[in-house]
Write an enzyme that holds these catalytic residues in place. Structure first.
Site, mmCIF file in Angstrom:
data_model
loop_
_atom_site.group_PDB
_atom_site.id
_atom_site.type_symbol
_atom_site.label_atom_id
_atom_site.label_comp_id
_atom_site.label_asym_id
_atom_site.label_seq_id
_atom_site.Cartn_x
_atom_site.Cartn_y
_atom_site.Cartn_z
ATOM 1 N N ALA A 1 0.814 -1.220 0.000
ATOM 2 C CA ALA A 1 0.000 0.000 0.000
ATOM 3 C C ALA A 1 0.848 1.271 0.000
ATOM 4 O O ALA A 1 0.337 2.357 0.249
ATOM 5 C CB ALA A 1 -0.924 -0.009 1.206
ATOM 6 N N ASP B 1 -0.417 -3.444 12.788
ATOM 7 C CA ASP B 1 -0.326 -2.745 11.495
ATOM 8 C C ASP B 1 -1.631 -1.973 11.249
ATOM 9 O O ASP B 1 -2.052 -1.781 10.113
ATOM 10 C CB ASP B 1 -0.041 -3.725 10.343
HETATM 11 ZN ZN ZN Z 1 2.700 -1.100 8.235
#
Ligand code: ZN
Length: 377
Positions: free
Chosen positions: A133, A267
């Site tokens: 990402a 995360d």
């Molecule tokens: Zn990350």
């Protein structure tokens, strides 16, 4: 001021026992077995575990650390605190050098105030082939000098750098990180097995979200996953949300690395604790559906909406870890990675009173940070 918590099931590094504990001035001063010698706050037999330590977290409650906005960052920290995280590192993502520097110097204020335990640079020195990402347009060639400037912007609070070992300049940058007291983590990498070992030899000590954004294990191409798993110098991060890593692969990694070298991370990104919808991670647009965050363009998984209590519960209920093992990978081992295991990470006399009270289904019933209730059970 002294507080006794009585009628508890306490998870210490030695195991889980029925007992009580006393807290004074934000620290644990006694840990006892059996009935408490004085009256105290009864926990009615509920479990007490050490506060969770999350070393990889991008935000929550609508706040995103990469923006550097302090109020939003405080909201994110408060959300994760309610879910039991009492120590947290703020992770940035790939951005321009100027944006990373300004977010870093802003978040360094929150580190000064003890709200954050440090800052993690995830990128910009990562692989285009494995950027997930991260904005591919903003990826950079590792440059020890440029990195040194970013570390300075953090006034001693930059704790970790995720870097791809195979990039030109990476090994020198890893050496610079080690010299500056910044933990080098290998990840978002397309390295071979041998290139990964070179990164570890240069000083890298953590694997950023093992399996994710790495080439898969192959029996003739072991790649970074095998190198990171088998090297005793490396601690591996795992995102235990059931989306990023299958429980069987998590068990496999845990079987090799054991509790001393495994840490659960979230995360987490801004959507954590919020509903589905559209959010931003760095410069990338992210759509969250059924709690799963994906890039609007391309569909890569873009962080998680996980909290540490859920990661902990899944470790016991889905992965099959014992309570003691789940405590170790959620608190003590990540504390050791940060070099903070003298003061946090377990329930022991002299350590900070960072505690999570849980009911029988391992849901959070109360959270204490530095001796003060965030949520009183
Ligand atoms: Zn990350």
């Amino acid at each position: 001021m002294s507080l006794t918590l009585a009628d508890a099931r306490i998870a210490t590094p030695e195991g889980v026992h029925d007992g009580w504990l006393t807290i004074e001035d934000g620290r644990i001063t006694h840990v006892g077995h059996g009935p408490a010698p004085r009256t105290g706050h009864s926990l009615a037999g509920r479990l007490v575990v050490p506060g969770f330590v999350d070393i990889h977290n991008h935000g929550g409650a609508g706040g995103s650390f990469p923006t550097g906005e302090q109020d939003k960052a405080r909201d994110a920290v408060a959300l994760h605190e309610r879910h039991g995280t009492t120590t947290m590192v703020a992770s940035l993502v790939t951005g321009s050098v100027e944006d990373i520097a300004s977010a870093t110097s802003s978040l360094a204020d929150l580190c000064d105030d003890g709200i954050l335990a440090g800052i993690h640079f995830e990128g910009p020195y990562i692989s285009k082939a494995r950027c997930g990402a991260h904005d591919p347009k903003l990826l950079r060639r590792p440059d020890p000098e440029e990195f040194g400037g970013l570390v300075k912007a953090g006034r001693g609070h930059v704790r970790m750098l995720t870097i791809a070992a195979e990039l030109p300049g990476a090994l020198d940058t890893i050496r610079t990180a080690a010299a500056e007291g910044v933990i080098a983590a290998l990840g978002h990498s397309d390295a071979t097995y041998e290139q990964t070992i070179a990164g570890i030899d240069a000083g890298a000590r953590v694997a950023t979200h093992l399996y994710n954004a790495l080439p898969p294990l192959g029996h003739r191409t072991p790649g970074p996953i095998a190198a990171l798993l088998e090297d005793e110098r490396v601690t591996i991060e795992l995102i235990n949300d059931g989306v990023h890593v299958h429980p069987a692969m998590l068990r496999l990694a845990y079987t090799v690395a054991g509790p001393e070298r495994t840490v659960l991370i979230t995360d987490a990104m801004a959507a954590t604790g919020m509903g589905d919808g559209t959010y931003v991670l760095g410069s990338m647009e992210v759509s969250v559906k059924d709690g799963v965050a994906r890039l609007v363009e391309g569909g890569s998984i873009a962080g998680s909406t996980l909290t540490m209590d859920v990661a902990f519960r899944r470790a016991v209920q889905q992965v099959g870890l014992s309570l003691a093992e789940a405590v170790e990978v959620s608190s003590l081992t990540p504390a050791r990675v940060l070099g903070l295991d003298d003061t946090i990470g377990s329930i022991a006399v002299g350590k900070a009173a960072d505690l999570v009270v849980m009911n029988d289904s391992l849901e959070v019933a109360g959270v204490m940070r530095r001796g003060a209730w965030i949520t009183e059970p």
